[in-house]
Design a protein around this motif. Structure first.
Motif, PDB file in Angstrom:
ATOM      1  N   SER A 104       0.705  -1.316   0.006  1.00 54.45           N
ATOM      2  CA  SER A 104      -0.084   0.009   0.094  1.00 54.45           C
ATOM      3  C   SER A 104       1.041   1.063   0.090  1.00 54.45           C
ATOM      4  CB  SER A 104      -0.915   0.143   1.235  1.00 54.45           C
ATOM      5  OG  SER A 104      -0.094   0.098   2.428  1.00 54.45           O
ATOM      6  N   SER A 105       0.294   2.276  -0.614  1.00 53.87           N
ATOM      7  CA  SER A 105       1.031   3.498  -0.346  1.00 53.87           C
ATOM      8  C   SER A 105       1.265   4.195   1.004  1.00 53.87           C
ATOM      9  CB  SER A 105       0.457   4.511  -1.561  1.00 53.87           C
ATOM     10  OG  SER A 105      -0.582   4.719  -1.149  1.00 53.87           O
ATOM     11  N   PRO A 106       2.110   4.935   1.333  1.00 55.03           N
ATOM     12  CA  PRO A 106       2.362   5.709   2.405  1.00 55.03           C
ATOM     13  C   PRO A 106       1.193   6.786   2.682  1.00 55.03           C
ATOM     14  CG  PRO A 106       3.996   6.255   1.096  1.00 55.03           C
ATOM     15  CD  PRO A 106       3.087   5.274   0.295  1.00 55.03           C
ATOM     16  N   THR A 107       0.936   6.870   3.816  1.00 58.01           N
ATOM     17  CA  THR A 107      -0.125   8.059   4.159  1.00 58.01           C
ATOM     18  C   THR A 107       0.666   9.302   4.303  1.00 58.01           C
ATOM     19  OG1 THR A 107      -1.372   6.556   5.714  1.00 58.01           O
ATOM     20  CG2 THR A 107      -1.571   8.973   6.025  1.00 58.01           C
ATOM     21  N   VAL A 108       0.116  10.245   3.355  1.00 56.85           N
ATOM     22  CA  VAL A 108       0.925  11.524   3.214  1.00 56.85           C
ATOM     23  C   VAL A 108      -0.302  12.563   3.693  1.00 56.85           C
ATOM     24  CG1 VAL A 108       1.917  13.142   1.402  1.00 56.85           C
ATOM     25  CG2 VAL A 108       1.875  10.585   1.166  1.00 56.85           C
ATOM     26  N   PRO A 109       0.365  13.276   4.700  1.00 53.61           N
ATOM     27  CA  PRO A 109      -0.862  14.164   5.271  1.00 53.61           C
ATOM     28  C   PRO A 109      -0.973  15.632   4.709  1.00 53.61           C
ATOM     29  CG  PRO A 109       1.261  14.266   6.733  1.00 53.61           C
ATOM     30  CD  PRO A 109       1.628  13.235   5.653  1.00 53.61           C
TER      31      PRO A 109
END
Length: 88
Positions: free
Chosen positions: A2-7
């Protein structure tokens, strides 16, 4: 994988094209995660302020480059005019 969480920022949500660019650039993403939400807001607003698609694409590339260079705010940007507002 999965792609990283990017705030996102304080006022602005992270647009999909900038999120994708950051998620695909480990150095820029690490710097993005290290700056404050207000600083992220400045980069997002700068990208979103572009009037033409080509300008937006250049600003996304430049965001990645500036983050890689250790800059914590967009170069030559007077700042987000939406900062004092509660909405976009």
């Amino acid at each position: 994988m999965s792609s990283p969480t990017v705030p996102g920022g304080v006022v602005h949500e992270l647009p999909a094209d900038l999120r994708t660019a950051l998620a695909s650039n480990p150095a820029a993403l690490a710097a993005w995660l290290d700056i404050t939400p207000l600083a992220r807001n400045e980069f997002i607003c700068w990208v979103e302020d572009a009037k033409q698609a080509a300008t937006r694409e250049r600003r996304i590339r430049r965001t990645q480059e500036e983050l890689e260079e250790g800059q914590r705010r967009p170069c030559c940007w007077p700042g987000c005019q939406h900062r004092e507002r509660t909405g976009k």
